[in-house]
Enzyme design. Structure first.
Site, mmCIF file in Angstrom:
data_model
loop_
_atom_site.group_PDB
_atom_site.id
_atom_site.type_symbol
_atom_site.label_atom_id
_atom_site.label_comp_id
_atom_site.label_asym_id
_atom_site.label_seq_id
_atom_site.Cartn_x
_atom_site.Cartn_y
_atom_site.Cartn_z
ATOM 1 N N GLU A 136 0.832 -1.210 0.000
ATOM 2 C CA GLU A 136 0.000 0.000 0.000
ATOM 3 C C GLU A 136 0.866 1.258 0.000
ATOM 4 O OE1 GLU A 136 -3.005 -0.255 3.028
ATOM 5 O OE2 GLU A 136 -3.844 -2.111 2.216
ATOM 6 N N GLU A 280 -5.233 -9.360 0.276
ATOM 7 C CA GLU A 280 -5.711 -9.358 1.658
ATOM 8 C C GLU A 280 -7.209 -9.139 1.676
ATOM 9 O OE1 GLU A 280 -3.904 -6.532 4.246
ATOM 10 O OE2 GLU A 280 -1.859 -7.189 3.839
#
Length: 521
Positions: A136, A280
């Site tokens: 991220e 995820e």
């Protein structure tokens, strides 16, 4: 990783509240069956290390094999674990931590060293299939964004030099928040302030035939939009259907909508040959007072239904032939994580290998069966009123043809003489008779699966390993149970009609203000 091992908000997509409200519409049931075959979409797990007394590598690998887990994602390259994984056929995605981006992105020599040390030294005995570069980065450490693609390219060049580039793919996981206006999916687009980074990365992925890695958490979307997003849609349960007013595509769950928003966003940049890999996703099993939906039941529902959904290979409404593989966050509760409480409670298991909850994945093969000896039982759930339990008991002993002889007066399981005890025995009899099949321990939501043997005294439940093979005449109560069954079906039909009618009248004022809604009424 939610709150990238950083800020919960980074995982939350933003959307126009009115459009999101209009996106959730009708009541429609969903059904799926789980099929597991080679070369099909898979469900893997993330393995974090913020765990007290984390299993030694050899024990961890044995546990993975016991649970039939075939795909894992590691947040760092542990040489001892990689060595222990050799010869297991467990496929591994290794991660490059954010704090290594500077060194790798600015030096081809460092990138080549990383590949030699962490890939070449173990592959192919250890089946490393991918490298996730950073985590991220664009949303959590934007100052490192200029280093991201150079790091990916340097690592790829090192793989090419080692002739491993066709076997090991390189990508980088993104937060859902890089996509703006994701609901409805047809209006989604990448954050334009990040396009100068995203487009070259997507072109790299296209060129190298690598996936777009996305961390997608319906939990956070639901928490941010309670009152608009139904909990049921977030959990893959039957709910108000989501209708995209531009494509007229119907969505039965939130994750599919999030995946399609990624595909639409890529199309807007003329990228059409990159698949989405969900690196995820998950649901916390425990939270603080501000997280009332972080419960074991919701976590169980999300992950159980997620597994079924992926293994059913149903794709998404936009791309029904393309099913994204997913990595569940995560294998173990990371009890060393800092608050909020939910941060330490995303695991399928505690650090001691005990299941946090027993996934309802029977029918999906032995994958993540949780109870390693398959010793599971079906009992009455807590908090269910006696009348409802009685109706379910009548059905189990009647049309369900459970063996209820042991709960008759004078028999071993008659005492305690109460509906909860008798219902638990009947439920377990039916559950065992059906081979613990998916859905056989439900009874309209009044039963639950447990790994604790409910046998007591001389009363041995059907699922007990010590139960004798004696047989007795099955005692049925078909007349009563038939009435109970009809009552439940009638009540369900009434709810559906009532909800549909209420939705119509509630939405009519909006339809007058927004004529496009009339398409769906």
């Amino acid at each position: 990783m939610r709150k990238p091992r950083s800020s919960i908000s980074s995982s939350m997509p933003t959307s126009n509240p009115l459009l999101l409200l209009l996106f959730f519409f009708f009541l429609l049931p969903i059904s799926s069956s789980a099929v597991k075959e080679d070369n099909e979409p898979f469900v893997g797990v993330n393995i974090g290390t913020d765990v007290s007394n984390l299993l030694p590598p050899s024990d961890l690998v044995a546990f993975l094999q016991l649970q039939k887990i075939t795909h894992i994602r590691l947040y760092d390259a542990d040489p001892n674990l990689l060595k222990s994984l050799a010869g297991t056929n467990i496929r591994v995605i290794l991660s490059v931590p954010n704090n290594q981006l500077l060194a790798i992105g600015s030096s081809n020599t460092t990138a080549a060293s990383w590949i030699r040390r962490n890939i070449v030294a173990f592959h192919p005995n250890t089946l490393i299939t991918g490298i996730s570069v950073g985590d991220e980065v664009l949303t959590t450490v934007p100052s490192s964004a200029p280093l991201l693609l150079p790091a990916m390219e340097s690592l790829h060049d090192a793989l090419v030099a080692s002739k491993l580039h066709t076997q090991i793919k390189i990508s980088t996981p993104h937060a859902a928040s890089i996509i703006l206006d994701p609901f409805p999916p047809s209006q989604a687009f990448f954050n334009q302030t990040l396009t100068s980074f995203i487009l070259p990365i997507l072109q790299f992925l296209s060129r190298t035939e690598s996936p777009l890695m996305m961390n997608l958490y319906p939990y956070y979307v639901f928490m941010q939009n309670r009152g608009i997003v139904p909990l049921e849609s977030s959990l893959f349960k039957p709910s108000k259907e989501m209708v995209d007013p531009n494509t007229l595509l119907h969505y039965t769950n939130l994750l599919d909508a999030m995946i399609d928003s990624a595909y639409i966003s890529m199309r807007n940049l003329n990228i059409t040959d990159v698949v989405v890999l969900v690196t995820e996703t998950g649901w916390p099993s425990r939270g603080d007072s501000k997280e009332p939906y972080a419960t074991k039941e919701n976590a169980n529902s999300y992950n159980s239904n997620l597994i079924k959904h992926v293994l059913d290979r149903s794709g998404t409404p936009l791309l029904p032939e393309t099913t994204s593989s997913v990595f569940i966050y995560e294998l173990f509760d990371e009890d060393l994580r800092s608050p909020p409480v939910s941060e330490a409670n995303w695991g399928l298991f505690y650090g001691n290998k005990t299941a946090s909850y027993v996934l309802r994945v029977w029918g999906s093969g032995s994958f993540l069966a949780m109870d390693t000896a398959n010793e599971t039982y079906c009992v009455a759930a807590e908090g269910v009123d006696g009348k409802t339990l009685q109706a379910a008991l009548d059905w189990a002993c009647g049309p369900g043809r459970a063996n209820c002889s042991e709960i008759q007066p004078g028999e071993d399981c008659y005492s305690p003489n109460d509906v909860r005890n008798h219902a638990s025995y009947a439920f377990d009899s039916y559950y065992q008779k059906e081979g613990k099949a998916s859905g056989s321990c439900d009874f309209k939501g009044v039963a639950t699966i447990t790994t604790t043997d409910p046998s007591h005294g001389s009363c041995l439940f059907p699922g007990s390993k010590t139960i004798t093979n004696k047989t007795k005449q099955v005692v049925n109560s078909t007349q009563t149970s038939s009435g109970g069954k009809k009552l439940r079906l009638s009540r369900f039909s009434s709810i559906r009609i009532s909800v549909f009618s209420n939705d119509f009248h509630n939405l009519l004022p909006l339809a007058l203000a927004f004529p496009t809604i009339l398409l769906f009424l």
